[in-house]
Enzyme design. Sequence first.
Site, PDB file in Angstrom:
ATOM      1  N   VAL A  66       4.958  -8.035  -5.803  1.00  0.00           N
ATOM      2  CA  VAL A  66       3.645  -7.413  -5.655  1.00  0.00           C
ATOM      3  C   VAL A  66       3.783  -5.951  -5.241  1.00  0.00           C
ATOM      4  O   VAL A  66       4.729  -5.576  -4.542  1.00  0.00           O
ATOM      5  CB  VAL A  66       2.799  -8.208  -4.625  1.00  0.00           C
ATOM      6  N   CYS A  67       2.845  -5.136  -5.715  1.00  0.00           N
ATOM      7  CA  CYS A  67       2.713  -3.758  -5.260  1.00  0.00           C
ATOM      8  C   CYS A  67       1.219  -3.522  -5.037  1.00  0.00           C
ATOM      9  O   CYS A  67       0.509  -4.452  -4.680  1.00  0.00           O
ATOM     10  CB  CYS A  67       3.330  -2.758  -6.252  1.00  0.00           C
ATOM     11  N   ARG A  68       0.734  -2.323  -5.244  1.00  0.00           N
ATOM     12  CA  ARG A  68      -0.683  -2.072  -4.995  1.00  0.00           C
ATOM     13  C   ARG A  68      -1.561  -2.706  -6.077  1.00  0.00           C
ATOM     14  O   ARG A  68      -2.494  -3.425  -5.769  1.00  0.00           O
ATOM     15  CB  ARG A  68      -0.950  -0.571  -4.910  1.00  0.00           C
TER      16      ARG A  68
END
Length: 109
Positions: free
Chosen positions: A61-63
């Site tokens: 996951v990232c933004r």
Amino acid sequence: MFQPTVPTVDISAVPADAVLLDVREQDEWDAGHASDAVHIPMSQFVARIGELPEAEPLYVVCRVGGRSAQVVQYLVAQGRSAVNVDGGMLAWEASGRELVSDSGQAFVA
């Protein structure tokens, strides 16, 4: 140029006991993250790859999903089982999943 398909899942398909790998930068992490996530910023990823949990698949996951898709593509090329969490931490927050903050500030994805 051929771009391999990146395995991706919707936030609703991420199991509660999933091993979540957060590849956002330190300030993003400090603002709010999943409580059990492993944090290795994308900018440090190759140097710290030995810190990855052995569990598979890794849910990355990232933004919003762009950086995590690149990390998933790299992991899959290395023979690891990994999936990109579509929508990233914005989707995580919108779905009502738990967040914690290291800074005491309100979560900002």
